[in-house]
Design a protein around this motif. Structure first.
Motif, short mmCIF file in Angstrom:
data_model
loop_
_atom_site.label_atom_id
_atom_site.label_comp_id
_atom_site.label_asym_id
_atom_site.label_seq_id
_atom_site.Cartn_x
_atom_site.Cartn_y
_atom_site.Cartn_z
N PHE A 1 33.07 98.78 43.90
CA PHE A 1 32.37 100.07 43.98
C PHE A 1 33.15 101.15 43.21
CE2 PHE A 1 31.79 104.18 46.06
CZ PHE A 1 30.41 104.30 46.11
N ASN A 2 34.46 101.19 43.43
CA ASN A 2 35.28 102.21 42.75
C ASN A 2 35.32 101.99 41.25
OD1 ASN A 2 35.98 103.78 44.96
ND2 ASN A 2 37.70 102.47 45.52
N ILE A 3 35.43 100.71 40.85
CA ILE A 3 35.49 100.41 39.41
C ILE A 3 34.20 100.87 38.72
CG2 ILE A 3 35.38 98.46 37.77
CD1 ILE A 3 38.15 98.60 38.62
N PHE B 1 31.63 103.02 40.08
CA PHE B 1 31.15 104.39 40.29
C PHE B 1 32.22 105.47 40.09
CE2 PHE B 1 27.90 101.94 42.53
CZ PHE B 1 26.78 102.45 41.91
N ARG B 2 33.48 105.10 40.09
CA ARG B 2 34.52 106.09 39.82
C ARG B 2 35.03 105.96 38.39
NH1 ARG B 2 32.43 107.54 43.64
NH2 ARG B 2 33.11 107.47 45.80
N ASN B 3 35.12 104.70 37.95
CA ASN B 3 35.69 104.44 36.64
C ASN B 3 34.62 104.17 35.59
OD1 ASN B 3 37.73 104.04 34.84
ND2 ASN B 3 38.28 102.00 35.53
N TYR B 4 33.37 104.08 36.02
CA TYR B 4 32.21 103.84 35.13
C TYR B 4 32.34 102.53 34.34
CZ TYR B 4 31.39 108.73 36.20
OH TYR B 4 31.19 109.92 36.85
N ASP B 5 33.10 101.58 34.87
CA ASP B 5 33.37 100.34 34.15
C ASP B 5 32.42 99.24 34.65
OD1 ASP B 5 34.38 98.14 32.92
OD2 ASP B 5 36.46 98.44 33.51
N ALA C 1 26.69 109.14 39.18
CA ALA C 1 26.81 107.95 38.33
C ALA C 1 25.44 107.29 38.13
CB ALA C 1 27.79 106.96 38.94
N PRO D 1 37.32 111.28 36.53
CA PRO D 1 37.11 110.62 37.84
C PRO D 1 38.16 109.53 38.12
CG PRO D 1 35.01 110.91 36.74
CD PRO D 1 36.07 111.28 35.74
N GLU D 2 38.58 108.81 37.07
CA GLU D 2 39.59 107.77 37.31
C GLU D 2 40.97 108.39 37.53
OE1 GLU D 2 39.45 104.92 38.23
OE2 GLU D 2 41.41 104.06 37.87
N ASN E 1 40.89 109.33 41.06
CA ASN E 1 41.01 108.14 41.91
C ASN E 1 42.46 107.69 42.00
OD1 ASN E 1 40.08 105.87 43.37
ND2 ASN E 1 40.03 104.63 41.53
N LEU F 1 37.15 102.74 28.44
CA LEU F 1 35.99 103.64 28.36
C LEU F 1 35.38 103.66 26.95
CD1 LEU F 1 36.95 106.78 30.48
CD2 LEU F 1 35.25 105.07 30.99
#
Lengths: 309, 432
Positions: free
Chosen positions: A269-271, A273-277, B91, B394-395, B398, B432
């Protein structure tokens, strides 16, 4: 042409159609295959495809590459995430299985003896299952709160016992998350065990009693062997369910402190939605699928064969 | 004939003699405007809308929306509302925008605006806002909504800032420096309190509230190209200094270890209401919440001051807020969305929710901003700093959240945690 005439004319044709496909299962299961293909298989295939790309939520271009797989699998965080997942899933499966069986046995015994409260017990356990994961997380967050007015610590203080850093201590937080998940999932195991207990032939117990078997002997030599299939099927189901659980954890700890409670589903989820990966998230999703399938195959290998039953 | 006359009379009575009934016709749970209006604008909003959980604010917004649609009778607004999980919502909306399925007009969180800009999914608002309106914006707001071609890509309508709240009966003087705050925290512990509270759980607010300390030292998260630099050179030293300051607060007992479990501004209000803390770092909007929660006598004890800096002269505070942007390619819809941002949010919405405006002149236009508290908040915006408009932010956030938990819980030393966070951020940056 009248309606009867139309029916008469078409009848031989439709008969031949029916005859042609009568023995062939494919036309009959085709609608199911199409629905499953669209709603279940396609997303899985797309996740596999994305894991072989470098796709992100931000960039437009995506190339096919093995780099995402290599990056994610060699990530220094992954071993810690997998260990947290192992503790969470393993603990949940054992805890839910034991507690679910215990509650089911109590309910079945209570019903046999016509005791008051068995229905209340069954319903109470089911309520925890009905509560959505996020709500369950909030409930447990309030219980584990380390503020001076936190529920569990207040009880400990009343009993003149030392308070516990339920969520702020990285060594204790995983166990707190585990307790909340066992609370939530016990009802499911109870339902499975309850149904299986009800299906055991009562003559087995009658024969055992005649032979002078004690209660614990009856439990370990009749009940448990008779529940073998149900226990294994339940283990497969709760393993998969727990592996996919992240809603309760995200509310309870968010994965913290640090990464102490970040299980693989929350990491995915974090990868994403937070990292957009997208590709990294897909690689880990495939890894989760492999782990789930692997464990399911192991459990299934212990299922009693048809001739053993 | 007689029946037709009666029907016409009834209709005219409903339309002209009963504004309330007309308003109900115009506003349903998911629609503002007449059902048969020829043009439709899909609008996706947060709780800064008729969906607000506070009935008074919800009604206020409903009135603003109804008044707005009365000026545009050819239109109806098809309303969609976001959940509280803002990161996920934004997102998803980005993914929808890339696929061409985003709403025509939507609320975009200011700190993720850059993600939408780099994907070129935002319509151009430049023609719909005057030069005076743009010039009146605070500089950090103007920079935040302008892309590299100097086009306005969204309208940032409200902002906020972080301050130090304190109970005057326990901490009479406002701490000016980090040392002052530590002393005040320890003194409050002696009075039976649990010390200074702040967000430090896995939560965006934890990063944002702490960043004020790093920014006060002059630290930068990213360079001009958007590449992370917080783990290198001078920035690394400043970062470690700000991180060690927080660690010292916890290690010394000036702040409780449980801060690593606080990931919600409501938890800070709860502690204030329970009388267990005398100091906390919170947002400006919490003043109104405290007023609503505490007894008047108790509320009178509470006040706020700027977040202490390493020295009394080095101050900073995080400023956030929400924007309205359009994803449509239809010029009429883009204009309608810009009108909505101007007529509902730029001013009236600020006054309704007492959320700080992004234009200096609006502070004088509404009485609610004439209070001493809001004037002080407005002055404090001079030290305001927004999060960097970089896709990697955002990362970075995090990783800072993870690092904060590791350091404050004693799992890792500051430098080890910073190196790990920077390494993970750079790996993410490359992907990215």
């Amino acid at each position: 042409m009248t309606l009867i005439a139309i029916e008469a004319a078409s009848r031989p044709h439709s008969r031949s159609f029916m005859r042609r496909f009568a023995g062939a299962p494919l036309p009959w299961i085709m609608p199911v295959i199409i629905v499953i293909g669209i709603f279940y298989l396609y997303p899985v295939i797309d996740v596999f495809r994305l894991s072989f790309t470098n796709a992100t939520l931000i960039g437009d271009n995506q190339d096919y590459t093995l780099a995402s797989i290599a990056n994610m699998l060699s990530s220094p965080q992954l071993p810690d995430i997998l260990w947290a997942t192992f503790v969470f899933v393993g603990g949940s499966v054992i805890g839910q299985q034991i507690l679910g069986l215990a509650v089911a046995v109590v309910v079945v015994r209570g019903e046999k003896r016509g005791l008051f409260g068995t229905t209340i017990l069954r319903t109470t356990a089911l309520i925890a299952w009905v509560v959505p994961g996020i709500a369950g997380g909030i409930i447990w967050q309030m219980l584990f709160s380390e503020a001076p007015y936190g529920a569990l610590n207040s009880i400990l203080r009343l009993m003149h016992l030392p308070t516990v850093a339920w969520l702020s201590d990285p060594a204790i937080a995983p166990w707190s998350a585990l307790i909340s998940n066992i609370w939530r999932g016990t009802a499911f195991s109870m339902v499975v065990m309850y149904a299986a207990l009800k299906a055991i032939d009562s003559s087995l117990y009658e024969a055992a009693e005649v032979d002078g078997a004690t209660g614990s002997q009856q439990f370990f030599f009749i009940t448990i062997p008779q529940l073998r299939a149900a226990i294994l099927v339940n283990m497969i189901l709760i393993t998969i369910m727990t592996l996919n659980t992240f809603d309760a954890i995200i509310t309870l700890t968010g994965g913290g402190p640090g990464r102490a409670t970040e299980v693989i589903s929350l990491y995915v989820f974090n990868i994403v939605f937070r990292n957009y990966d997208l590709s990294g998230g897909s690689v880990l999703s495939v890894l989760m699928l492999i782990i789930s399938l692997g464990l399911a195959v192991v459990y299934a290998s212990f299922l009693p064969k048809e001739d053993e039953r | 004939m007689k029946r037709a006359f009666v029907s016409a009379l009834a209709l005219s009575t409903m339309l002209f003699s009963s504004p309330a009934a007309f308003a109900q016709e115009l506003a349903t749970k998911d629609r503002i405007g007449l059902t048969n209006a020829p043009k439709t604008l899909t609008v996706r909003l947060t709780n800064d809308s008729p969906n607000n959980p506070d009935p008074a604010i919800a009604q206020g917004y409903q009135k603003l929306f109804v008044d707005f649609i009365k000026k545009h009778p050819d239109w109806k607004l098809q309303m969609q509302f976001m959940s509280a999980d803002i990161g996920t919502e934004q997102a998803k909306m980005l993914e929808q925008a890339k696929a061409g399925n985003a709403p025509d007009c939507a609320a975009v969180d200011s700190f993720v605006l850059s993600q939408f800009m780099v994907n070129h999914v935002l319509a151009d608002f430049t023609p719909y806002f005057s030069k005076d309106e743009v010039a009146d914006l605070f500089p950090f707001i103007r920079n935040g909504i302008t892309d590299k071609d100097q086009a306005i890509r969204a309208w940032w309508w409200d902002t906020d800032l972080r301050v130090l709240y304190r109970n005057k009966s326990i901490v009479p003087d406002a701490p000016q420096t980090w040392d002052d705050l530590k002393k005040a925290g320890l003194a409050s512990v002696k009075e039976g309190m649990e010390g200074i509270l702040f967000n430090a759980a896995r939560y965006e607010g934890s990063t944002f509230d702490w960043l004020a300390n790093y920014w006060a030292l002059g630290g930068k998260l990213v360079d001009d190209s958007g590449k992370p630099v917080f783990g290198e050179g001078e920035n690394k030293e400043k970062f470690l200094k700000a991180l060690t300051y927080y660690k010292d607060l916890v290690d010394s007992g000036a702040a409780p270890k449980r801060v690593t479990t606080i990931g919600n501004y409501d938890d800070l209000n709860a502690a204030a209401a329970a009388g267990t803390t005398a100091l906390f770092i919170g947002g400006n909007w919490q003043l109104a919440q405290l007023k609503a929660t505490l007894d008047p006598d108790e509320f009178a004890n509470w006040t706020f001051s700027p977040i202490p800096g390493p020295t009394a002269d080095q101050r900073s505070t995080g400023t956030g807020g929400w924007t309205i942007a359009s994803f449509s390619k239809d010029k009429d819809k883009v204009e309608m969305c810009a009108n909505l941002a101007r007529d509902i949010y730029m001013g009236p919405g600020n006054a309704l929710q007492q959320q700080l405006p992004t234009r200096k002149s609006l502070f004088d236009r509404y009485d609610v901003f004439a209070t001493e508290a809001n004037k002080t908040f407005a002055e404090a915006l001079a030290n305001g700093q927004a999060r960097p408009g970089a896709p990697i932010y955002p990362e970075i956030s995090n990783q800072i959240q993870i690092m904060m938990g590791d350091v404050l819980s004693g799992t890792k030393q500051p430098e080890e945690a910073l190196n790990a966070a920077f390494k993970a951020t750079m790996e993410a940056y490359k992907r990215l």
